[in-house]
Design a protein around this motif. Structure first.
Motif, mmCIF file in Angstrom:
data_model
loop_
_atom_site.group_PDB
_atom_site.id
_atom_site.type_symbol
_atom_site.label_atom_id
_atom_site.label_comp_id
_atom_site.label_asym_id
_atom_site.label_seq_id
_atom_site.Cartn_x
_atom_site.Cartn_y
_atom_site.Cartn_z
ATOM 1 N N ALA A 56 -14.859 33.184 -6.750
ATOM 2 C CA ALA A 56 -14.796 32.271 -8.196
ATOM 3 C C ALA A 56 -14.431 33.275 -9.392
ATOM 4 O O ALA A 56 -13.798 33.028 -10.120
ATOM 5 N N LEU A 57 -15.554 34.052 -9.296
ATOM 6 C CA LEU A 57 -15.320 35.187 -10.549
ATOM 7 C C LEU A 57 -14.158 35.955 -10.484
ATOM 8 O O LEU A 57 -13.405 36.076 -11.783
ATOM 9 N N GLN A 58 -13.670 36.472 -9.335
ATOM 10 C CA GLN A 58 -12.208 37.092 -9.401
ATOM 11 C C GLN A 58 -11.101 36.500 -9.873
ATOM 12 O O GLN A 58 -10.314 36.848 -10.297
ATOM 13 N N TYR A 59 -11.139 34.845 -9.431
ATOM 14 C CA TYR A 59 -10.032 34.319 -9.766
ATOM 15 C C TYR A 59 -10.026 34.030 -11.285
ATOM 16 O O TYR A 59 -8.935 34.258 -12.091
ATOM 17 N N SER A 60 -11.214 34.066 -11.882
ATOM 18 C CA SER A 60 -11.290 33.754 -13.547
ATOM 19 C C SER A 60 -10.869 35.280 -14.042
ATOM 20 O O SER A 60 -10.135 35.362 -15.133
ATOM 21 N N GLU A 61 -11.233 36.442 -13.483
ATOM 22 C CA GLU A 61 -10.612 37.538 -13.864
ATOM 23 C C GLU A 61 -9.246 37.808 -13.646
ATOM 24 O O GLU A 61 -8.678 38.170 -14.881
ATOM 25 N N THR A 64 -7.325 36.059 -16.468
ATOM 26 C CA THR A 64 -7.197 36.697 -17.757
ATOM 27 C C THR A 64 -6.312 37.833 -17.945
ATOM 28 O O THR A 64 -5.983 38.381 -19.235
ATOM 29 N N LYS A 65 -5.889 38.270 -16.583
ATOM 30 C CA LYS A 65 -4.990 39.697 -16.816
ATOM 31 C C LYS A 65 -3.606 39.197 -16.679
ATOM 32 O O LYS A 65 -2.503 40.126 -16.567
ATOM 33 N N ILE A 66 -3.104 37.862 -16.414
ATOM 34 C CA ILE A 66 -1.844 37.593 -16.259
ATOM 35 C C ILE A 66 -1.325 36.373 -17.354
ATOM 36 O O ILE A 66 -2.076 35.897 -17.704
ATOM 37 N N THR A 67 -0.009 36.352 -17.549
ATOM 38 C CA THR A 67 0.480 35.153 -18.486
ATOM 39 C C THR A 67 1.425 34.184 -17.752
ATOM 40 O O THR A 67 1.993 33.362 -18.436
ATOM 41 N N ASP A 69 2.648 31.259 -16.235
ATOM 42 C CA ASP A 69 1.767 29.876 -16.223
ATOM 43 C C ASP A 69 1.681 29.584 -14.653
ATOM 44 O O ASP A 69 0.545 28.801 -14.484
ATOM 45 N N SER A 70 2.857 29.705 -13.930
ATOM 46 C CA SER A 70 2.733 29.231 -12.567
ATOM 47 C C SER A 70 1.751 29.876 -11.785
ATOM 48 O O SER A 70 1.062 29.085 -10.861
ATOM 49 N N LEU A 71 1.674 31.079 -11.724
ATOM 50 C CA LEU A 71 0.628 31.838 -11.291
ATOM 51 C C LEU A 71 -1.002 31.377 -11.614
ATOM 52 O O LEU A 71 -1.562 31.170 -10.740
ATOM 53 N N ILE A 72 -0.965 31.419 -12.777
ATOM 54 C CA ILE A 72 -2.309 30.737 -13.437
ATOM 55 C C ILE A 72 -2.738 29.360 -12.825
ATOM 56 O O ILE A 72 -3.755 29.029 -12.273
ATOM 57 N N GLN A 73 -1.609 28.573 -12.747
ATOM 58 C CA GLN A 73 -1.954 27.228 -12.217
ATOM 59 C C GLN A 73 -2.235 27.253 -10.713
ATOM 60 O O GLN A 73 -3.046 26.593 -10.282
ATOM 61 N N GLN A 74 -1.758 28.156 -9.876
ATOM 62 C CA GLN A 74 -1.949 28.337 -8.559
ATOM 63 C C GLN A 74 -3.444 29.045 -8.338
ATOM 64 O O GLN A 74 -4.016 28.551 -7.415
ATOM 65 N N LEU A 75 -3.820 30.001 -9.287
ATOM 66 C CA LEU A 75 -5.026 30.512 -9.117
ATOM 67 C C LEU A 75 -6.097 29.506 -9.512
ATOM 68 O O LEU A 75 -7.394 29.484 -9.034
ATOM 69 N N THR A 76 -5.943 28.471 -10.493
ATOM 70 C CA THR A 76 -6.642 27.400 -10.946
ATOM 71 C C THR A 76 -7.177 26.655 -9.780
ATOM 72 O O THR A 76 -8.161 26.284 -9.728
ATOM 73 N N ILE A 77 -6.076 26.149 -9.115
ATOM 74 C CA ILE A 77 -6.214 25.422 -8.073
ATOM 75 C C ILE A 77 -7.220 26.033 -6.852
ATOM 76 O O ILE A 77 -8.043 25.189 -6.285
ATOM 77 N N GLU A 78 -6.832 27.110 -6.546
ATOM 78 C CA GLU A 78 -7.588 27.892 -5.456
ATOM 79 C C GLU A 78 -8.878 28.038 -5.855
ATOM 80 O O GLU A 78 -9.930 27.861 -5.332
ATOM 81 N N GLN A 79 -9.214 28.458 -7.356
ATOM 82 C CA GLN A 79 -10.624 28.631 -7.714
ATOM 83 C C GLN A 79 -11.061 27.314 -7.835
ATOM 84 O O GLN A 79 -12.372 27.176 -7.102
ATOM 85 N N GLU A 80 -10.632 26.150 -7.827
ATOM 86 C CA GLU A 80 -11.407 24.953 -7.725
ATOM 87 C C GLU A 80 -11.727 24.451 -6.226
ATOM 88 O O GLU A 80 -12.828 24.182 -6.054
ATOM 89 N N ARG A 115 -6.645 37.505 -0.873
ATOM 90 C CA ARG A 115 -6.059 38.995 -0.291
ATOM 91 C C ARG A 115 -4.498 39.019 -0.957
ATOM 92 O O ARG A 115 -4.127 39.960 -1.219
ATOM 93 N N SER A 116 -3.904 37.841 -0.617
ATOM 94 C CA SER A 116 -2.274 37.819 -1.108
ATOM 95 C C SER A 116 -2.191 37.784 -2.483
ATOM 96 O O SER A 116 -1.177 38.369 -3.010
ATOM 97 N N TYR A 117 -2.932 37.109 -3.370
ATOM 98 C CA TYR A 117 -2.956 37.287 -4.704
ATOM 99 C C TYR A 117 -3.311 38.759 -5.269
ATOM 100 O O TYR A 117 -2.630 39.161 -6.121
ATOM 101 N N VAL A 118 -4.195 39.382 -4.671
ATOM 102 C CA VAL A 118 -4.732 40.780 -5.019
ATOM 103 C C VAL A 118 -3.252 41.583 -4.678
ATOM 104 O O VAL A 118 -2.868 42.523 -5.495
ATOM 105 N N LEU A 119 -2.554 41.226 -3.442
ATOM 106 C CA LEU A 119 -1.651 42.298 -3.191
ATOM 107 C C LEU A 119 -0.337 41.838 -4.230
ATOM 108 O O LEU A 119 0.242 42.887 -4.658
#
Length: 290
Positions: A56-61, A64-67, A69-80, A115-119
């Motif tokens: 959960a913390l890594q998703y938040s981090e 903050t490192k990207i702009t 919007d589509s990727l942020i939305q995907q990360l938000t869904i996975e974080q929830e 892992r896929s998002y990290v890559l």
């Protein structure tokens, strides 16, 4: 009292006292085994909670490192989803094997996703390095790309931590098979002479290659460990394993099969099979035998 009557009565009393003492000792042994099993289950549950919280913390981090919007939305869904699973885990009792197994599978899925998002972010970071060399020449035509590049300057230490999570191995397809003296599947627990443990180490190109030792720990319905193939380190403690195997790991999918010759009476009930490597529990599953 007549001596012929007194002697049998005294002997019977001594036998009764001895039987009560043995039952008390046996009960204490069983209680200790159950306490150890509960302690391991609590450690496993706590490790899962910690990993869910880290995700959960890594998703938040990452957000903050990207702009994008589509990727942020995907990360938000996975974080929830991750937070929801964490709340479910907190309400589950450590001895609820079915729910713990389900949430462990969900955890493996979460690990694969992050892992896929990290890559993906690592790939964007490499793009940043390539574009930086050409920044002066194409600055006027690439202002938008430059802004994105600046936001993708990920801290090296944080990236290494994410890569370490991505490099953790996963064991899938865990299975326990009871074999009789002819190495055929035993129809009854009493006919079992050998236990065959099999699993597959998933492909992981981010994991380090080389010689690795895989430990299989099988616990009985009472919580005791079957066999004794030595000890291994896990969660700042030494655990006993039932089987172990050292192989050369190349990052590709690796099927493994180990055998344990039955050396004790097997009880009907639920057995727990756990696989460990590199100091981590990489797979676990329970089996019920009648």
């Amino acid at each position: 009292m007549n001596k012929k009557i007194w002697i049998p009565v005294a002997l019977a009393a001594l036998l009764l006292i001895g039987g009560i003492a043995y039952l008390g000792w046996n009960l204490n042994e069983k209680r200790q085994e159950l306490n150890e099993m509960q302690e391991l289950a609590e450690l496993d549950k706590q490790e899962m909670e910690n990993e869910y919280q880290d995700f959960a913390l890594q998703y938040s981090e990452m957000m903050t490192k990207i702009t994008n919007d589509s990727l942020i939305q995907q990360l938000t869904i996975e974080q929830e989803k991750n937070i929801k699973l964490l709340e479910e885990l907190k309400t589950v009792k450590a001895n609820d094997a079915r729910e713990i197994t389900r949430l462990k599978k969900e955890l493996a899925t979460c690990r694969s996703i992050i892992r896929s998002y990290v890559l993906e972010i690592d790939s964007l970071n490499r793009l940043n390095q390539n574009l930086a060399a050409e920044n002066d020449r194409i600055k006027a035509q690439n202002e938008e790309a430059s802004r994105q590049i600046e936001t993708l300057n990920i801290d090296k230490e944080a990236l290494n931590e994410k890569v370490a999570i991505a490099a953790q191995l996963d064991a899938t397809g865990l299975n326990l098979t009871l074999l009789d003296k002819r190495n055929k599947r035993a129809k009854k627990l009493s006919k079992c002479k050998t236990i065959q443990a099999s699993f597959t180490v998933s492909k992981n190109v981010t994991a380090s290659n080389g010689t690795k030792t895989f430990y299989v720990r099988i616990t009985s319905p009472t919580g005791s460990t079957l066999g004794n193939a030595g000890n291994f380190a896990y969660e700042n403690r030494q655990l006993q394993c039932s089987m172990k195997k050292t192989v050369e790991y190349s990052g590709q999918e690796l099927p493994m099969t180990l055998f344990w010759e039955v050396s004790q009476t097997l009880q009907a009930g639920t057995y727990q099979m756990s696989v460990f490597a590199d100091g981590n529990m990489i797979g676990s599953r329970s089996f019920t035998f009648e």
